[in-house]
Design a protein around this motif. Structure first.
Motif, PDB file in Angstrom:
ATOM      1  N   MET A 159       0.826  -1.202   0.000  1.00 25.68           N
ATOM      2  CA  MET A 159       0.000   0.000   0.000  1.00 25.68           C
ATOM      3  C   MET A 159       0.864   1.258   0.000  1.00 25.68           C
ATOM      4  O   MET A 159       1.911   1.311   0.657  1.00 25.68           O
ATOM      5  CB  MET A 159      -0.924  -0.005   1.221  1.00 25.68           C
ATOM      6  CG  MET A 159      -1.816  -1.226   1.304  1.00 25.68           C
ATOM      7  SD  MET A 159      -2.812  -1.265   2.816  1.00 25.68           S
ATOM      8  CE  MET A 159      -3.954   0.096   2.493  1.00 25.68           C
ATOM      9  N   SER A 160       0.415   2.277  -0.718  1.00 24.23           N
ATOM     10  CA  SER A 160       1.137   3.541  -0.811  1.00 24.23           C
ATOM     11  C   SER A 160       0.839   4.411   0.408  1.00 24.23           C
ATOM     12  O   SER A 160      -0.325   4.651   0.741  1.00 24.23           O
ATOM     13  CB  SER A 160       0.750   4.293  -2.081  1.00 24.23           C
ATOM     14  OG  SER A 160       1.286   5.596  -2.076  1.00 24.23           O
ATOM     15  N   THR A 163       0.130   8.389  -1.354  1.00 25.14           N
ATOM     16  CA  THR A 163      -1.181   8.714  -1.925  1.00 25.14           C
ATOM     17  C   THR A 163      -2.339   8.145  -1.104  1.00 25.14           C
ATOM     18  O   THR A 163      -3.495   8.524  -1.320  1.00 25.14           O
ATOM     19  CB  THR A 163      -1.288   8.177  -3.358  1.00 25.14           C
ATOM     20  OG1 THR A 163      -1.157   6.741  -3.329  1.00 25.14           O
ATOM     21  CG2 THR A 163      -0.182   8.749  -4.235  1.00 25.14           C
ATOM     22  N   GLY A 164      -2.021   7.237  -0.190  1.00 27.27           N
ATOM     23  CA  GLY A 164      -3.081   6.570   0.562  1.00 27.27           C
ATOM     24  C   GLY A 164      -3.700   5.451  -0.256  1.00 27.27           C
ATOM     25  O   GLY A 164      -3.648   5.469  -1.500  1.00 27.27           O
ATOM     26  N   GLU A 165      -4.288   4.474   0.418  1.00 26.16           N
ATOM     27  CA  GLU A 165      -4.827   3.332  -0.315  1.00 26.16           C
ATOM     28  C   GLU A 165      -5.743   2.532   0.601  1.00 26.16           C
ATOM     29  O   GLU A 165      -5.690   2.646   1.830  1.00 26.16           O
ATOM     30  CB  GLU A 165      -3.674   2.450  -0.825  1.00 26.16           C
ATOM     31  CG  GLU A 165      -4.067   1.519  -1.955  1.00 26.16           C
ATOM     32  CD  GLU A 165      -2.845   0.906  -2.621  1.00 26.16           C
ATOM     33  OE1 GLU A 165      -3.022  -0.119  -3.302  1.00 26.16           O
ATOM     34  OE2 GLU A 165      -1.731   1.449  -2.452  1.00 26.16           O
ATOM     35  N   THR A 166      -6.590   1.707  -0.033  1.00 20.03           N
ATOM     36  CA  THR A 166      -7.490   0.815   0.710  1.00 20.03           C
ATOM     37  C   THR A 166      -7.232  -0.626   0.288  1.00 20.03           C
ATOM     38  O   THR A 166      -7.101  -0.916  -0.904  1.00 20.03           O
ATOM     39  CB  THR A 166      -8.964   1.164   0.436  1.00 20.03           C
ATOM     40  OG1 THR A 166      -9.242   2.476   0.932  1.00 20.03           O
ATOM     41  CG2 THR A 166      -9.891   0.170   1.119  1.00 20.03           C
ATOM     42  N   ILE A 167      -7.148  -1.512   1.261  1.00 28.55           N
ATOM     43  CA  ILE A 167      -7.046  -2.939   1.002  1.00 28.55           C
ATOM     44  C   ILE A 167      -8.360  -3.588   1.423  1.00 28.55           C
ATOM     45  O   ILE A 167      -8.914  -3.263   2.481  1.00 28.55           O
ATOM     46  CB  ILE A 167      -5.850  -3.580   1.745  1.00 28.55           C
ATOM     47  CG1 ILE A 167      -5.739  -5.071   1.404  1.00 28.55           C
ATOM     48  CG2 ILE A 167      -5.934  -3.375   3.242  1.00 28.55           C
ATOM     49  CD1 ILE A 167      -4.473  -5.723   1.959  1.00 28.55           C
ATOM     50  N   THR A 168      -8.879  -4.477   0.590  1.00 30.40           N
ATOM     51  CA  THR A 168     -10.189  -5.089   0.838  1.00 30.40           C
ATOM     52  C   THR A 168     -10.056  -6.605   0.949  1.00 30.40           C
ATOM     53  O   THR A 168      -9.478  -7.246   0.064  1.00 30.40           O
ATOM     54  CB  THR A 168     -11.171  -4.758  -0.299  1.00 30.40           C
ATOM     55  OG1 THR A 168     -11.320  -3.333  -0.389  1.00 30.40           O
ATOM     56  CG2 THR A 168     -12.531  -5.392  -0.036  1.00 30.40           C
ATOM     57  N   VAL A 169     -10.600  -7.162   2.025  1.00 36.73           N
ATOM     58  CA  VAL A 169     -10.699  -8.615   2.155  1.00 36.73           C
ATOM     59  C   VAL A 169     -12.002  -9.032   1.480  1.00 36.73           C
ATOM     60  O   VAL A 169     -13.083  -8.566   1.861  1.00 36.73           O
ATOM     61  CB  VAL A 169     -10.712  -9.046   3.636  1.00 36.73           C
ATOM     62  CG1 VAL A 169     -10.765 -10.574   3.737  1.00 36.73           C
ATOM     63  CG2 VAL A 169      -9.500  -8.500   4.369  1.00 36.73           C
ATOM     64  N   THR A 187       0.444   9.452   5.359  1.00 39.23           N
ATOM     65  CA  THR A 187       0.594   8.791   6.656  1.00 39.23           C
ATOM     66  C   THR A 187       2.040   8.354   6.871  1.00 39.23           C
ATOM     67  O   THR A 187       2.693   7.831   5.963  1.00 39.23           O
ATOM     68  CB  THR A 187      -0.335   7.571   6.752  1.00 39.23           C
ATOM     69  OG1 THR A 187      -1.683   8.021   6.685  1.00 39.23           O
ATOM     70  CG2 THR A 187      -0.121   6.820   8.056  1.00 39.23           C
ATOM     71  N   VAL A 188       2.531   8.602   8.074  1.00 36.67           N
ATOM     72  CA  VAL A 188       3.874   8.161   8.471  1.00 36.67           C
ATOM     73  C   VAL A 188       3.716   6.981   9.420  1.00 36.67           C
ATOM     74  O   VAL A 188       2.886   7.021  10.340  1.00 36.67           O
ATOM     75  CB  VAL A 188       4.651   9.297   9.163  1.00 36.67           C
ATOM     76  CG1 VAL A 188       5.984   8.798   9.701  1.00 36.67           C
ATOM     77  CG2 VAL A 188       4.867  10.458   8.199  1.00 36.67           C
ATOM     78  N   VAL A 189       4.509   5.907   9.196  1.00 35.22           N
ATOM     79  CA  VAL A 189       4.410   4.720  10.049  1.00 35.22           C
ATOM     80  C   VAL A 189       5.599   4.673  11.008  1.00 35.22           C
ATOM     81  O   VAL A 189       6.675   5.198  10.725  1.00 35.22           O
ATOM     82  CB  VAL A 189       4.341   3.428   9.207  1.00 35.22           C
ATOM     83  CG1 VAL A 189       3.054   3.388   8.402  1.00 35.22           C
ATOM     84  CG2 VAL A 189       5.540   3.286   8.292  1.00 35.22           C
ATOM     85  N   ASN A 198      11.254   5.307   7.612  1.00 32.74           N
ATOM     86  CA  ASN A 198      11.303   6.073   6.366  1.00 32.74           C
ATOM     87  C   ASN A 198      10.954   5.159   5.196  1.00 32.74           C
ATOM     88  O   ASN A 198      11.819   4.463   4.642  1.00 32.74           O
ATOM     89  CB  ASN A 198      12.687   6.685   6.172  1.00 32.74           C
ATOM     90  CG  ASN A 198      12.979   7.752   7.227  1.00 32.74           C
ATOM     91  OD1 ASN A 198      12.120   8.579   7.523  1.00 32.74           O
ATOM     92  ND2 ASN A 198      14.180   7.716   7.796  1.00 32.74           N
ATOM     93  N   ALA A 199       9.705   5.146   4.856  1.00 34.46           N
ATOM     94  CA  ALA A 199       9.234   4.279   3.770  1.00 34.46           C
ATOM     95  C   ALA A 199       8.070   4.953   3.064  1.00 34.46           C
ATOM     96  O   ALA A 199       7.335   5.747   3.656  1.00 34.46           O
ATOM     97  CB  ALA A 199       8.805   2.930   4.338  1.00 34.46           C
ATOM     98  N   LYS A 200       7.913   4.656   1.783  1.00 38.18           N
ATOM     99  CA  LYS A 200       6.811   5.197   1.000  1.00 38.18           C
ATOM    100  C   LYS A 200       5.683   4.186   0.818  1.00 38.18           C
ATOM    101  O   LYS A 200       4.585   4.553   0.400  1.00 38.18           O
ATOM    102  CB  LYS A 200       7.320   5.656  -0.365  1.00 38.18           C
ATOM    103  CG  LYS A 200       8.307   6.825  -0.288  1.00 38.18           C
ATOM    104  CD  LYS A 200       8.744   7.260  -1.687  1.00 38.18           C
ATOM    105  CE  LYS A 200       9.710   8.435  -1.608  1.00 38.18           C
ATOM    106  NZ  LYS A 200      10.163   8.874  -2.962  1.00 38.18           N
ATOM    107  N   THR A 201       5.987   2.929   1.096  1.00 37.35           N
ATOM    108  CA  THR A 201       4.969   1.878   0.979  1.00 37.35           C
ATOM    109  C   THR A 201       4.999   0.995   2.218  1.00 37.35           C
ATOM    110  O   THR A 201       5.990   0.994   2.971  1.00 37.35           O
ATOM    111  CB  THR A 201       5.210   1.003  -0.271  1.00 37.35           C
ATOM    112  OG1 THR A 201       6.500   0.377  -0.158  1.00 37.35           O
ATOM    113  CG2 THR A 201       5.127   1.822  -1.541  1.00 37.35           C
ATOM    114  N   VAL A 202       3.925   0.246   2.397  1.00 39.11           N
ATOM    115  CA  VAL A 202       3.846  -0.665   3.530  1.00 39.11           C
ATOM    116  C   VAL A 202       3.218  -1.978   3.049  1.00 39.11           C
ATOM    117  O   VAL A 202       2.182  -1.979   2.369  1.00 39.11           O
ATOM    118  CB  VAL A 202       3.031  -0.054   4.693  1.00 39.11           C
ATOM    119  CG1 VAL A 202       1.626   0.299   4.273  1.00 39.11           C
ATOM    120  CG2 VAL A 202       3.014  -0.975   5.905  1.00 39.11           C
TER     121      VAL A 202
END
Length: 558
Positions: A159-160, A163-169, A187-189, A198-202
């Motif tokens: 997930m970005s 830009t933000g993102e949604t994951i769907t089960v 969002t910062v993790v 320091n990451a752009k994706t998770v």
């Protein structure tokens, strides 16, 4: 393998040394060509945890598992050699308590075993021990994310964060509800120490547990019987959950585990149209609020976090939505505190058509919470149940956690064919002590009583060891495990006549096994690969019992 026996045998070795001193002047070795045999019964309250796949169709047991011990009694828990090397042997973990403890109903010893493994959802099992002598065995269902239990589903995605993102089960035939996790743009993790990653994706994995299948409910991480639940006001309570849905969310960024966010993530969990709100006695509807709880899979700790609001979509489906500022497993649940006046176990009085012995491992019970409206919610499982007419020894343990706001009801089944045999009336866990149950049981198979004499042989020393150890028997025809605990090498069990069993025992991070068929003729135990359990069986017609002489050899006894 090195067999560690110094903790058990140091007093014996001191005596041996003394005898050597006495005979030294005469240049006589009184132990020449003599093998010592020593017993090992010095620890308390043996416990065995068997980690099983929550999917009933699975053909392999979980493997590659790691465990940690937490909770108030953690310092009293030892592995079965008396050390603290908590190694899962295949899918089995044998434990004991320190020899100096004396647990009781009034002074129980409680600890939590947390288990994790590559490809599995982490979970935990809280153990409450009330006797120094009883041997206990538990099954802990685990969720394999590649083949999850029926009524659950898994989604994974990168997930970005920018830009933000949604994951769907996704929905499935057995779980028509979906679940969504949404990350806001920018969002910062952070890691468990609160440091920014320091990451752009998770990398994200979400496992959703529905509320309509037995497999999903039984596989619920941590179970519904809860100890020391932290409430929003800071107090703690024992009790039970009634679930409205559960999601296990794991995230990793730049190779590090994510635990919190600069902006709360949004969690939306579909709610079953059949779910009853125990607060109202009506089906859950738009506008209802369901309390939210976080679950720490490493400690087994539950914490009340807030509330989810139920909304109805244009498709008429219900969704409970809430914000989460930190990452954990999230549960939609109603929680009810335990009976304050109940500190004992319940028992059941059996009326059945079975007059001869029937192995309790061939039967089990499912325990349900029953609301005032009659709705039932799965609570816990009784791993074995004695169906013989007149039996009063079946027990429901740790019942003090059962909530006083509900009644309990127990259904009994056969393991072979999962046949329903009967149920109790609904009863109060706060006042009942002995509950009647009537069962209709198909004719049990023929059984044999078996006495086991077990020895460990040390190839590098003139030493035989009579181990105190769990002995497992697996019936591959019906997938049923039976077990006994051998004290100083001696144990008894009753098993099916003429049925082949896989015969296991465990010690110091290793398992040993062979194949054996118990009958009224002598037979041999066939060792696994020639290096496992060996031995013979013999039948005594006078006593109608089978005697088993079994052993395995280790190459390095310390």
């Amino acid at each position: 393998m090195k067999l560690k026996y110094s903790n058990y045998f140091r007093p014996i070795l001191y005596t041996v040394f003394g005898l050597f001193v006495v005979f030294a002047c005469q240049k006589i070795n009184p132990f020449e060509d003599v093998e010592l045999t020593v017993n090992t019964d010095i620890y308390k309250s043996p416990v065995l945890l068997r980690f099983v796949d929550g999917n009933a169709d699975a053909t392999k047991a979980p493997s590659g598992l790691k465990v940690t011990i937490a909770g108030p009694g953690k310092d009293l828990v030892l592995d079965n050699t008396g050390g603290r090397d908590y190694t899962v042997i295949g899918n089995v973990l044998p434990l004991v308590l320190n020899k100096n403890v004396n647990p009781s109903l009034a002074s129980p010893i409680e600890f939590t075993v947390a288990v994790s493994g590559e490809g599995y959802v982490s979970t935990s099992k809280t153990i409450v021990i009330t006797s120094p002598d009883d041997a206990l065995e538990f099954e802990v269902p685990m969720t394999n994310v590649a083949t999850p239990p029926h009524g659950t589903a898994v989604a994974t995605d990168v997930m970005s964060l920018t830009t933000g993102e949604t994951i769907t089960v996704p929905a499935t035939a057995e779980k028509p509800e979906i679940a969504k996790i949404t990350i806001e743009p920018g969002t910062v993790v952070k890691d468990e120490s609160g440091n920014v990653i320091n990451a752009k994706t998770v990398e994200t994995q979400v496992v959703q547990y529905g509320t309509e299948t037995e497999e999903a409910l039984v596989s619920f991480p941590g179970g519904f019987d809860a100890e020391n639940v932290t409430m929003q006001n800071g107090t703690s309570s024992d009790g039970a959950f009634i679930t409205g849905g559960f999601v296990a969310v794991d995230m990793e960024a730049d190779g590090k585990k994510v635990t919190s966010f600069s902006k709360p993530i949004e969690v939306a969990v579909g709610v079953s149209a059949a779910l009853e709100n125990p607060e109202t006695g009506q089906k859950v509807h738009e506008g209802d609020k369901i309390p939210t709880w976080s679950y720490d899979s490493e400690t087994g700790a539950w914490k009340q976090e807030g509330e989810a609001i139920v909304t109805k979509g244009a498709d008429g489906k219900l969704t409970a939505t809430f914000k989460a500022a930190h990452l954990s497993y999230w549960n939609l649940d109603w929680f009810y505190g335990a009976c304050s006046n109940n500190n004992s176990n319940l028992s059941f009085r059996v009326t059945s058509n079975v007059s001869n012995y029937a192995n309790s491992y061939d039967y089990f019970g499912m325990v349900y919470l029953v609301s005032n409206s009659g709705a039932r919610s799965y609570y816990k499982e009784l791993y074995d149940f004695d169906v013989v007419n007149g039996n009063i020894n079946n027990g429901l343990y740790n019942v003090s956690n059962a909530p006083g706001d509900f009644r309990l009801q127990v259904d009994v089944y056969s393991r072979e064919g999962h046949r329903f045999l009967g149920r109790t009336e609904a009863f109060s866990p706060c006042t009942a002590t002995s509950i009647p149950i009537t069962l209709s049981v198909p004719s049990p198979p023929a059984y044999l009583n078996i006495d086991i004499d077990f020895t460990v042989k040390c190839s590098n020393k003139s030493l035989n060891i009579k181990p105190s150890t769990y002995i497992d028997f697996y019936d591959s025809m019906n997938g049923v495990w039976a077990w006994t605990y051998a004290t100083s090498g001696k144990g008894s069990i009753t098993l099916r006549e003429g049925r082949e069993y896989y015969f296991y025992t465990y010690y110091d991070g290793e398992s040993y096994w062979g194949n054996v068929t118990f009958g009224k003729n002598s037979s041999n135990i066939v060792a696994n690969g020639g290096i496992g359990i060996k031995g013979t069986t013999s039948y005594n017609a006078t006593t109608d019992r089978v005697s088993v002489l079994a052993n395995y050899t280790v190459n390095d006894c310390e």
